[in-house]
Motif scaffolding. Structure first.
Motif, PDB file in Angstrom:
ATOM      1  N   ASP A   1       9.131   0.124  -3.550  1.00 49.52           N
ATOM      2  CA  ASP A   1       9.067  -0.287  -4.942  1.00 49.52           C
ATOM      3  C   ASP A   1       8.855  -1.797  -4.934  1.00 49.52           C
ATOM      4  O   ASP A   1       8.515  -2.368  -3.890  1.00 49.52           O
ATOM      5  CB  ASP A   1      10.317   0.145  -5.725  1.00 49.52           C
ATOM      6  N   HIS A   2       9.041  -2.463  -6.072  1.00 49.53           N
ATOM      7  CA  HIS A   2       8.681  -3.879  -6.148  1.00 49.53           C
ATOM      8  C   HIS A   2       9.470  -4.747  -5.175  1.00 49.53           C
ATOM      9  O   HIS A   2       9.044  -5.860  -4.839  1.00 49.53           O
ATOM     10  CB  HIS A   2       8.887  -4.394  -7.575  1.00 49.53           C
ATOM     11  N   ARG A   3      10.600  -4.249  -4.660  1.00 47.34           N
ATOM     12  CA  ARG A   3      11.438  -5.052  -3.774  1.00 47.34           C
ATOM     13  C   ARG A   3      10.761  -5.388  -2.453  1.00 47.34           C
ATOM     14  O   ARG A   3      11.169  -6.337  -1.777  1.00 47.34           O
ATOM     15  CB  ARG A   3      12.762  -4.342  -3.529  1.00 47.34           C
ATOM     16  N   VAL A   4       9.731  -4.628  -2.094  1.00 47.77           N
ATOM     17  CA  VAL A   4       9.013  -4.955  -0.861  1.00 47.77           C
ATOM     18  C   VAL A   4       8.399  -6.353  -0.946  1.00 47.77           C
ATOM     19  O   VAL A   4       8.152  -7.011   0.068  1.00 47.77           O
ATOM     20  CB  VAL A   4       7.922  -3.894  -0.582  1.00 47.77           C
TER      21      VAL A   4
ATOM     22  N   TYR B   1       5.999  -4.721 -10.577  1.00 50.27           N
ATOM     23  CA  TYR B   1       6.566  -3.581 -11.293  1.00 50.27           C
ATOM     24  C   TYR B   1       6.717  -2.403 -10.355  1.00 50.27           C
ATOM     25  O   TYR B   1       6.048  -2.311  -9.320  1.00 50.27           O
ATOM     26  CB  TYR B   1       5.728  -3.215 -12.516  1.00 50.27           C
ATOM     27  N   ASP B   2       7.639  -1.519 -10.718  1.00 40.97           N
ATOM     28  CA  ASP B   2       7.804  -0.263  -9.997  1.00 40.97           C
ATOM     29  C   ASP B   2       6.813   0.739 -10.583  1.00 40.97           C
ATOM     30  O   ASP B   2       6.813   0.982 -11.796  1.00 40.97           O
ATOM     31  CB  ASP B   2       9.227   0.275 -10.150  1.00 40.97           C
ATOM     32  N   THR B   3       5.955   1.293  -9.741  1.00 41.06           N
ATOM     33  CA  THR B   3       5.018   2.291 -10.245  1.00 41.06           C
ATOM     34  C   THR B   3       5.785   3.513 -10.751  1.00 41.06           C
ATOM     35  O   THR B   3       6.964   3.695 -10.445  1.00 41.06           O
ATOM     36  CB  THR B   3       4.009   2.694  -9.160  1.00 41.06           C
ATOM     37  N   ARG B   4       5.117   4.347 -11.502  1.00 43.62           N
ATOM     38  CA  ARG B   4       5.800   5.427 -12.235  1.00 43.62           C
ATOM     39  C   ARG B   4       6.521   6.429 -11.317  1.00 43.62           C
ATOM     40  O   ARG B   4       7.307   7.243 -11.788  1.00 43.62           O
ATOM     41  CB  ARG B   4       4.823   6.153 -13.143  1.00 43.62           C
ATOM     42  N   ASN B   5       6.274   6.371 -10.043  1.00 46.97           N
ATOM     43  CA  ASN B   5       6.923   7.287  -9.115  1.00 46.97           C
ATOM     44  C   ASN B   5       7.959   6.581  -8.247  1.00 46.97           C
ATOM     45  O   ASN B   5       8.366   7.121  -7.216  1.00 46.97           O
ATOM     46  CB  ASN B   5       5.866   7.919  -8.202  1.00 46.97           C
TER      47      ASN B   5
ATOM     48  N   LEU C   1      -5.037   8.883 -10.228  1.00 47.65           N
ATOM     49  CA  LEU C   1      -5.372   7.472 -10.062  1.00 47.65           C
ATOM     50  C   LEU C   1      -5.687   6.789 -11.383  1.00 47.65           C
ATOM     51  O   LEU C   1      -5.274   5.650 -11.615  1.00 47.65           O
ATOM     52  CB  LEU C   1      -6.547   7.351  -9.092  1.00 47.65           C
ATOM     53  N   GLN C   2      -6.403   7.457 -12.279  1.00 50.41           N
ATOM     54  CA  GLN C   2      -6.759   6.824 -13.548  1.00 50.41           C
ATOM     55  C   GLN C   2      -5.521   6.495 -14.368  1.00 50.41           C
ATOM     56  O   GLN C   2      -5.463   5.449 -15.031  1.00 50.41           O
ATOM     57  CB  GLN C   2      -7.699   7.721 -14.349  1.00 50.41           C
ATOM     58  N   VAL C   3      -4.513   7.357 -14.344  1.00 51.73           N
ATOM     59  CA  VAL C   3      -3.273   7.082 -15.070  1.00 51.73           C
ATOM     60  C   VAL C   3      -2.553   5.893 -14.444  1.00 51.73           C
ATOM     61  O   VAL C   3      -1.994   5.036 -15.152  1.00 51.73           O
ATOM     62  CB  VAL C   3      -2.375   8.330 -15.097  1.00 51.73           C
ATOM     63  N   LEU C   4      -2.573   5.789 -13.127  1.00 52.92           N
ATOM     64  CA  LEU C   4      -1.956   4.651 -12.457  1.00 52.92           C
ATOM     65  C   LEU C   4      -2.661   3.350 -12.833  1.00 52.92           C
ATOM     66  O   LEU C   4      -2.015   2.310 -13.006  1.00 52.92           O
ATOM     67  CB  LEU C   4      -2.000   4.848 -10.939  1.00 52.92           C
TER      68      LEU C   4
END
Length: 282
Positions: free
Chosen positions: A43-46, A63-67, A82-85
């Protein structure tokens, strides 16, 4: 002002609530904005080590992606195509009022980044793109087909398929979830030195939703693109950059002596590359 202080907000996007984090100065014409998109199983912490290097002078958005992380889909089962992402990415840009951002993607974040810079909305919103360890899916498909006629193509083709064997494993029902929960999460967390929680299990949706993505050839990209290639990456062949110049005229490729998680393990070096790009020296 404490440049490192984290500012958090929630951005709704197509059946998901995205956890968005900002650091550094507020966006302004004189302050460069960077949008950092993480990969799997992170997640964003990387990006936190990198953010510490950049937040003094840059408006940094992650940001944290939706998953992953603190983001969640609000409908069931939720879409991860991919389009939703990509729509999520532009929703974050709009919410944070970044007039023009330098997009940085790692792993699946880079895959999303390639799609985002080929989207019509990129004009005036994304100034340049830095990709680490995540190919454009269209280029990846073309590259695999072209290896058959390349002088060293079959060896490169077989080598990359072996590197990508986990993608096929992730399509199996139930088993990948069980392996992550019982075995691999602990191994990964000890190696990374940070928790990943249930990101690995949630992130399997990326591979299952996009197995057949990338059938269309890539579109020409007009903005500058910097591809950073960790030559010790066990998942991606350095040869995957072959042919990018055909549709990315403003391309720069930098090989680095590092593994897959270069943005985290070599944050100081990566920050220097990004700062040089922002200053127009690369």
């Amino acid at each position: 002002m404490d440049r490192w202080k984290e500012r958090r907000r929630t951005v709704p996007s197509q059946g998901a609530d995205l956890a968005v984090f900002e650091y550094g100065p507020d966006p302004s014409p004189d302050t460069p904005s960077l949008l950092l998109v993480h990969g799997y199983p992170d997640d964003h912490r990387v990006y936190l080590p990198l953010i510490r290097e950049l937040a003094e002078t840059c408006h940094v958005i992650a940001y944290d992606t939706r998953n992953a992380g603190s983001s969640f889909t609000t409908g069931k089962p939720g879409s991860f195509v991919l389009q939703v992402l990509v729509d999520d990415l532009y929703a974050v840009l709009a919410a944070t009022q970044a007039s023009s951002a330098h997009l940085v993607g790692h792993d699946w974040g880079s895959i999303q980044g390639w799609a985002a810079v080929q989207d019509p909305r990129a004009a005036g919103r994304i100034s340049r793109f830095t990709s680490v360890s995540g190919p454009d899916l269209g280029h990846f498909s073309c590259w695999l087909r072209q290896r058959r006629s390349h002088p060293r193509g079959w060896a490169q083709l077989v080598g990359q398929l072996l590197r990508s064997h986990y993608v096929a494993v992730f399509q199996i029902p139930v088993l990948p979830e069980a392996l992550w929960r019982l075995v691999f999460t602990g191994i990964y967390e000890r190696a990374a030195g940070r928790p990943v929680g249930n990101n690995p299990v949630r992130g399997l949706a990326l591979y299952r939703a996009n197995l057949h993505a990338g059938r269309q050839p890539p579109s020409r990209i007009s903005i500058p693109v910097h591809v950073v290639v960790p030559v010790k990456d066990p998942f991606l062949s350095p040869a995957l950059v072959d042919g990018l110049e055909e549709w990315v005229p403003k391309l720069k490729v930098t090989n680095v002596n590092a593994g897959h998680w270069y943005p985290e393990t070599h944050a100081f070096d990566f920050a220097k590359l990004l700062q040089e790009s922002l200053e127009g020296t690369t």
